[in-house]
Design a protein around this motif. Structure first.
Motif, PDB file in Angstrom:
ATOM      1  N   MET A  76      78.091 -45.596  10.369  1.00 56.85           N
ATOM      2  CA  MET A  76      79.107 -46.248   9.546  1.00 56.85           C
ATOM      3  C   MET A  76      79.481 -45.358   8.368  1.00 56.85           C
ATOM      4  O   MET A  76      80.658 -45.233   8.027  1.00 56.85           O
ATOM      5  N   HIS A  77      78.513 -44.712   7.752  1.00 55.16           N
ATOM      6  CA  HIS A  77      78.774 -43.823   6.629  1.00 55.16           C
ATOM      7  C   HIS A  77      79.684 -42.668   7.064  1.00 55.16           C
ATOM      8  O   HIS A  77      80.643 -42.319   6.358  1.00 55.16           O
ATOM      9  N   GLU A  78      79.402 -42.072   8.211  1.00 54.36           N
ATOM     10  CA  GLU A  78      80.223 -40.970   8.706  1.00 54.36           C
ATOM     11  C   GLU A  78      81.656 -41.436   8.975  1.00 54.36           C
ATOM     12  O   GLU A  78      82.616 -40.727   8.668  1.00 54.36           O
ATOM     13  N   ARG A  79      81.809 -42.613   9.543  1.00 56.49           N
ATOM     14  CA  ARG A  79      83.152 -43.141   9.804  1.00 56.49           C
ATOM     15  C   ARG A  79      83.913 -43.367   8.501  1.00 56.49           C
ATOM     16  O   ARG A  79      85.098 -43.053   8.390  1.00 56.49           O
ATOM     17  N   LEU A  80      83.233 -43.936   7.501  1.00 53.44           N
ATOM     18  CA  LEU A  80      83.883 -44.174   6.214  1.00 53.44           C
ATOM     19  C   LEU A  80      84.292 -42.864   5.545  1.00 53.44           C
ATOM     20  O   LEU A  80      85.371 -42.767   4.966  1.00 53.44           O
ATOM     21  N   GLU A  81      83.451 -41.853   5.631  1.00 51.76           N
ATOM     22  CA  GLU A  81      83.796 -40.547   5.056  1.00 51.76           C
ATOM     23  C   GLU A  81      85.029 -39.961   5.741  1.00 51.76           C
ATOM     24  O   GLU A  81      85.915 -39.412   5.088  1.00 51.76           O
ATOM     25  N   GLY A  82      85.081 -40.083   7.058  1.00 52.45           N
ATOM     26  CA  GLY A  82      86.242 -39.581   7.792  1.00 52.45           C
ATOM     27  C   GLY A  82      87.519 -40.314   7.413  1.00 52.45           C
ATOM     28  O   GLY A  82      88.574 -39.702   7.218  1.00 52.45           O
ATOM     29  N   MET A  83      87.421 -41.636   7.272  1.00 57.52           N
ATOM     30  CA  MET A  83      88.589 -42.423   6.875  1.00 57.52           C
ATOM     31  C   MET A  83      89.028 -42.050   5.460  1.00 57.52           C
ATOM     32  O   MET A  83      90.226 -41.947   5.181  1.00 57.52           O
ATOM     33  N   LYS A  84      88.077 -41.825   4.579  1.00 54.29           N
ATOM     34  CA  LYS A  84      88.382 -41.444   3.199  1.00 54.29           C
ATOM     35  C   LYS A  84      89.142 -40.116   3.167  1.00 54.29           C
ATOM     36  O   LYS A  84      90.161 -39.981   2.476  1.00 54.29           O
ATOM     37  N   LYS A  85      88.666 -39.144   3.943  1.00 54.99           N
ATOM     38  CA  LYS A  85      89.340 -37.833   3.989  1.00 54.99           C
ATOM     39  C   LYS A  85      90.769 -37.973   4.511  1.00 54.99           C
ATOM     40  O   LYS A  85      91.694 -37.382   3.971  1.00 54.99           O
ATOM     41  N   LYS A  86      90.938 -38.783   5.552  1.00 54.88           N
ATOM     42  CA  LYS A  86      92.277 -38.965   6.119  1.00 54.88           C
ATOM     43  C   LYS A  86      93.209 -39.638   5.110  1.00 54.88           C
ATOM     44  O   LYS A  86      94.360 -39.235   4.954  1.00 54.88           O
ATOM     45  N   CYS A  87      92.699 -40.655   4.415  1.00 55.78           N
ATOM     46  CA  CYS A  87      93.520 -41.356   3.424  1.00 55.78           C
ATOM     47  C   CYS A  87      93.907 -40.422   2.277  1.00 55.78           C
ATOM     48  O   CYS A  87      95.061 -40.412   1.840  1.00 55.78           O
ATOM     49  N   LEU A  88      92.969 -39.646   1.799  1.00 54.31           N
ATOM     50  CA  LEU A  88      93.275 -38.711   0.703  1.00 54.31           C
ATOM     51  C   LEU A  88      94.284 -37.661   1.142  1.00 54.31           C
ATOM     52  O   LEU A  88      95.152 -37.251   0.367  1.00 54.31           O
ATOM     53  N   LYS A  89      94.197 -37.222   2.390  1.00 52.51           N
ATOM     54  CA  LYS A  89      95.143 -36.233   2.894  1.00 52.51           C
ATOM     55  C   LYS A  89      96.541 -36.841   3.001  1.00 52.51           C
ATOM     56  O   LYS A  89      97.543 -36.207   2.658  1.00 52.51           O
ATOM     57  N   ILE A  90      96.626 -38.098   3.435  1.00 54.18           N
ATOM     58  CA  ILE A  90      97.916 -38.771   3.584  1.00 54.18           C
ATOM     59  C   ILE A  90      98.606 -38.944   2.237  1.00 54.18           C
ATOM     60  O   ILE A  90      99.800 -38.701   2.099  1.00 54.18           O
ATOM     61  N   VAL A  91      97.841 -39.354   1.226  1.00 52.19           N
ATOM     62  CA  VAL A  91      98.452 -39.585  -0.078  1.00 52.19           C
ATOM     63  C   VAL A  91      98.561 -38.309  -0.910  1.00 52.19           C
ATOM     64  O   VAL A  91      99.030 -38.339  -2.037  1.00 52.19           O
ATOM     65  N   ARG A  94      94.202 -34.682  -1.259  1.00 51.14           N
ATOM     66  CA  ARG A  94      93.304 -33.708  -0.665  1.00 51.14           C
ATOM     67  C   ARG A  94      94.121 -32.560  -0.097  1.00 51.14           C
ATOM     68  O   ARG A  94      95.169 -32.753   0.508  1.00 51.14           O
ATOM     69  N   LYS A  95      93.646 -31.371  -0.280  1.00 48.41           N
ATOM     70  CA  LYS A  95      94.331 -30.194   0.234  1.00 48.41           C
ATOM     71  C   LYS A  95      94.085 -30.069   1.729  1.00 48.41           C
ATOM     72  O   LYS A  95      93.063 -30.486   2.242  1.00 48.41           O
ATOM     73  N   SER A  96      95.022 -29.465   2.418  1.00 47.56           N
ATOM     74  CA  SER A  96      94.830 -29.232   3.837  1.00 47.56           C
ATOM     75  C   SER A  96      93.789 -28.134   4.020  1.00 47.56           C
ATOM     76  O   SER A  96      93.460 -27.399   3.089  1.00 47.56           O
ATOM     77  N   HIS A  97      93.305 -28.013   5.221  1.00 46.36           N
ATOM     78  CA  HIS A  97      92.305 -26.983   5.505  1.00 46.36           C
ATOM     79  C   HIS A  97      92.882 -25.588   5.254  1.00 46.36           C
ATOM     80  O   HIS A  97      92.182 -24.710   4.765  1.00 46.36           O
ATOM     81  N   GLU A  98      94.168 -25.413   5.564  1.00 47.71           N
ATOM     82  CA  GLU A  98      94.801 -24.110   5.346  1.00 47.71           C
ATOM     83  C   GLU A  98      94.850 -23.773   3.860  1.00 47.71           C
ATOM     84  O   GLU A  98      94.573 -22.638   3.466  1.00 47.71           O
TER      85      GLU A  98
END
Length: 113
Positions: A76-91, A94-98
């Motif tokens: 569950m923790h890993e899933r939440l971290e992944g969702m957090k990264k995706k949300c930050l990238k959308i808004v 968060r910087k892209s990997h590039e």
């Protein structure tokens, strides 16, 4: 703990399996506490050494239990971290990997360039 054995000649595996006595249950293999302690004392282990070993075993048991409790929440923790990264990238927070890679190369060139 000190046990005696007798040497015997080699026996064919299949023959042994055919004629061996029935396996003992786990509860039949347990030694009563008094027997274990008397054997340890007879082999030169002090009571304080026994107590220290029991304490170490209990601590290890507690650590294993804690690890099992934490593993239940790991997925569950890993899933939440992944969702957090995706949300930050959308808004855009968060910087892209590039962008992260480019910035790291710039810093490396600055320090080691």
């Amino acid at each position: 703990l000190g046990w005696t054995y007798t040497t015997s000649s080699a026996v064919d595996f299949h023959q042994y399996e055919e004629y061996r006595p029935p396996r003992r249950a786990m509860k039949e293999m347990r030694l009563p506490r008094e027997v274990r302690e008397s054997r340890l004392l007879a082999s030169g282990i002090s009571r304080s050494e026994m107590q220290a070993s029991v304490k170490q075993a209990n601590l290890a048991k507690q650590r294993r239990s804690k690890t099992l409790r934490n593993l239940r929440h790991y997925t569950m923790h890993e899933r939440l971290e992944g969702m957090k990264k995706k949300c930050l990238k959308i808004v855009g927070k968060r910087k892209s990997h590039e962008e992260e890679e480019r910035k790291l190369w710039e810093e490396a060139q600055y320090y080691f360039g």
